[in-house]
Design an enzyme around this catalytic site. Structure first.
Site, PDB file in Angstrom:
ATOM      1  N   CYS A  17     -82.812  56.152-107.641  1.00 38.06           N
ATOM      2  CA  CYS A  17     -82.023  57.188-106.974  1.00 38.06           C
ATOM      3  C   CYS A  17     -82.735  57.632-105.705  1.00 38.06           C
ATOM      4  CB  CYS A  17     -81.784  58.379-107.894  1.00 38.06           C
ATOM      5  SG  CYS A  17     -83.278  59.301-108.293  1.00 38.06           S
ATOM      6  N   CYS A  20     -85.477  60.257-106.200  1.00 39.56           N
ATOM      7  CA  CYS A  20     -86.735  59.664-106.677  1.00 39.56           C
ATOM      8  C   CYS A  20     -87.487  59.027-105.512  1.00 39.56           C
ATOM      9  CB  CYS A  20     -86.460  58.605-107.737  1.00 39.56           C
ATOM     10  SG  CYS A  20     -85.590  59.218-109.186  1.00 39.56           S
ATOM     11  N   ASP A 398     -64.944  38.675 -89.841  1.00 37.82           N
ATOM     12  CA  ASP A 398     -65.497  37.352 -89.581  1.00 37.82           C
ATOM     13  C   ASP A 398     -64.341  36.362 -89.672  1.00 37.82           C
ATOM     14  OD1 ASP A 398     -67.554  35.313 -89.274  1.00 37.82           O
ATOM     15  OD2 ASP A 398     -67.072  34.798 -91.344  1.00 37.82           O
TER      16      ASP A 398
END
EC number: 7.2.2.21
Length: 707
Positions: A17, A20, A398
């Site tokens: 996360c 963290c 693309d």
């Protein structure tokens, strides 16, 4: 270089996360000898400035059991996978206890000790990590999403709404699981890029050929590449002629002919001839290495957008708490009010101020929309991307494999012989192509098989390849040729109509080949990458939805790009682009239009996909890297799902705004009822639960949005 300015990059496994990652970065910065540190959450890396040891860095990440490896020693092999149950046992256990609590509630009632205990266990197990973070933030008066969720769950528990509290825990835990899964997959895709190019190559030094690791290959070394081998290093052809499949790097659908002085790239496939290549770049500077670097940098630049509710919570929650406190103490202290009455009013205000409906208003809508999109074949990797799609101002496509099918086919067969019909011509052409190993042979063979042409019975004698021009072979004593205009220069000079037809096909972006004898041209056969049937319709639908800027990006030549772009109806065309060019152009588009999506299917698209506001991959035809680097995948190779997801995203944004407005409106109305003392706990509970129920039902409507 001083010790303080020394930079070392490490790979970090286990970051699940952004919070963290931020905490880990802060801890590393505080290590002795470290002057600065920067985490790249998307790539799972940390750059450390100064001097420290891996063991010290791992101690800084011990709170999440982070594993650190020097990037130079990092293995491209994926880490050992943990089972879903092992990684998410807390979520599974919490769901089991919620189910048991529902059963107990139906049997014994919601106020029974057994029911409450089961709900408490579900909340504690599922929300343990959430509560740790939430309480820590509350102590520091930092009202983040975790603190908001913690207050919501505690508020629900205080008024006895255990079921609501447990569901909020599950929703939050599930969102964390999705985030961790997405990041793990993204990092795996980046690691897979490293395996595209070989780890060693056949090098000739001092007339001795030997296999050498790419890290030991020097600029100027002569690299020998045999047919069927991948090229290990960037370089320039000094001897030989071949066709190189470089779709993984440039996105070109058709193998490209390479001759002396042409550039070749690491990670591309030598399909035909023997090549000798002079190495021009070190391994860390090759095109594929640049792609890896660009992907990781683009991932690192994309900071997770902070949701409105998370920002609002910093002001909303403390404001509600302050108002409730004032309601409790001001009337009794200054106006002679009854303490019991105003404590009750304050408690009622806290209950109605519980942010459950506000917290649920966004995730219930996002979860419903993502579930619906998945059922309709669109995989969205997070709520933020679903929201961003609704605000897109430009979409870049693309060409190869996205707007086109990515597979060459025979588009034209024009016979010129009165004595040989199409079947006979095609049978000889196919027989020659099966022996030639020409890059386009597969398209011709496919046409022959579809048309039931008997080419296997044709016997070819004296077959030979004419370098840079084509091939020839004898059938029943007659020599036939197939190849470029260079084989038939004298014949083309005699026939202006054939020459004009040939040039016209070339201008249409097709690869035209001539078939004939030494004196006559018998047929023209053209091969091209077919445009998807849905491309023109999809572009038109996007324009109707208000996305006026549709841009086609391609590594193919300008003639091909212009012809296909005009046929499809895109608003702009950019051709002959390398991966870094696509990335640069996407950044320019973002500066001009704000929110920009990129849709691609190849490795060369990965940097642009990562740098765009929303990266969208074509599932099926797309490479693993494009699929994992992208934020959204259109499964089944179906471009028609693009207008659907744009429409769904816009409806999602509309419903989220409705939910937030309604949730806050209910709370404002309840606040007004406090003034005359009319707010009761019963009204508070009905308002809070009613708002939660209504925003949930409103969000669930997104499950019914159809294509």
């Amino acid at each position: 270089m001083s010790k303080a300015s020394k930079q070392t990059t490490y790979r970090v496994d286990g970051m699940s996360c952004t919070n963290c990652a931020g905490k880990f970065e802060k801890n590393v910065k505080n290590l002795e000898g470290v002057t600065d540190a920067k985490v790249n959450f998307g790539a799972g890396k940390i750059s450390v400035y100064g001097e420290t040891s891996i063991s010290q860095i791992e101690k800084a990440g011990a709170f999440e059991n982070l594993r650190v490896t020097d990037e130079k020693d990092y293995s491209s092999k994926p880490a050992k996978k943990e089972s879903f149950l092992k990684k998410n046992w807390h979520l599974v256990v919490s769901i089991i206890f919620i189910i048991l609590a529902f059963i107990s509630q139906n049997i014994s009632g919601e106020d029974s000790t057994t029911t409450i205990i089961l709900y408490v266990i579900a909340i504690v197990v599922g929300g343990f990590n959430l509560f740790k973070e939430g309480f820590a933030n509350l102590i520091k008066l930092d009202f983040t999403m975790e603190s908001l969720m913690t207050i919501a769950i505690i508020g629900a528990s205080i008024i006895g709404e255990w079921a609501e509290g447990s569901i909020v825990v599950i929703l939050f835990a599930f969102s964390e699981v999705l985030e961790r899964y997405s990041m793990d997959k993204a990092r795996q895709s980046i690691r897979s890029l490293m395996d595209i190019a070989p780890k060693e190559a056949l090098i000739r030094r001092d007339d001795v050929e030997q296999m050498i690791a790419v890290s030991d290959i020097q600029i100027g070394d002569i690299m020998i590449i045999k047919p069927g081998q991948k090229i290990a290093m960037d370089g320039v052809v000094i001897k030989g002629y071949s066709a190189i499949n470089q779709s993984a790097i440039t996105g070109e659908s058709i193998p490209v002919e390479k001759k002396v002085d042409d550039e070749v790239f690491a990670g591309t496939l030598n399909e035909e001839g023997l090549l000798e290549v002079k190495v021009t770049k070190h391994v860390e500077d090759t095109t594929i290495s640049k792609i890896i670097h660009l992907v990781e940098e683009a991932q690192g630049e994309r900071a997770p957008a902070q949701a409105f509710v998370d920002k609002f919570a910093k002001y909303y929650t403390p404001t509600i708490m302050l108002i409730a406190l004032l309601v409790v103490v001001v009337p009794p202290l200054f106006f002679g009010g009854d303490w019991d009455t105003w404590v009750y009013q304050g408690l009622s205000l806290l209950v109605v101020g519980c942010p459950c409906s506000l917290v649920i208003s966004t995730p219930v809508s996002i979860v419903s929309a993502i579930g619906n999109s998945a059922k309709n074949g669109v995989l969205v990797k997070g709520g933020i991307y679903l929201e961003e799609i609704g605000g897109l101002q430009a979409i870049a496509f693309d060409k190869t494999g996205t707007l086109t099918k990515g597979k060459p086919v025979v588009t034209d067969f024009i016979p010129y012989s009165e004595h040989m019909d199409e079947q006979n011509s095609l049978s000889i052409i196919t027989a020659l192509e099966t022996m030639s190993q020409h890059p386009l042979a597969s398209a011709i063979i496919s046409k022959a098989m579809i048309d039931n042409v008997d080419y296997k019975s044709i016997e070819i004698d004296n077959f030979s390849s004419i370098t840079g021009k084509g091939v020839k072979g004898e059938v029943n004593g007659i020599t036939y040729y197939i190849g470029s205009s260079k084989l038939f220069e004298s014949s083309l000079e005699k026939s202006q109509s054939i020459s004009q037809t040939y040039q016209s096909l070339q201008k249409q972006g097709k690869t035209a080949m001539l078939f004939g004898t030494e004196s006559n041209i018998l047929a023209i056969i053209a091969v091209a990458d077919e445009v998807r049937e849905s491309s023109k319709e999809v572009i038109a639908q996007l324009h109707k939805l208000g996305i006026a800027h549709t841009i086609m990006l391609t590594g193919d030549n300008n003639d091909t790009a212009q012809f296909i772009g005009k046929e499809i109806g895109v608003s702009d065309i950019k051709a002959e682009l390398m991966p870094e060019d696509k990335l640069t152009y996407i950044k320019e588009l973002k500066q001009t239009y704000g929110k920009v999506a990129m849709i691609g299917d190849g490795v060369n698209d990965a940097p642009a996909l990562a740098a765009s506001t929303v990266g969208i991959a074509m599932g099926g035809a797309g490479t693993d890297t494009a699929l994992e680097t992208a934020d959204v995948a259109l499964m089944g190779d179906d471009l028609k799902k693009l207008p659907f997801i744009v429409n769904l995203s816009r409806k999602t944004l509309k419903i989220i705004k409705q939910n937030i407005t309604f949730s806050l409106g209910i709370k404002l109305l309840a606040l007004l009822l406090v003034l005359p003392g009319w707010l009761t706990l019963w009204i508070a509970i009905v308002a809070d639960m009613g708002a939660t129920l209504l925003v949930t039902l409103n969000g669930l409507r997104l499950m019914k949005v159809k294509k």
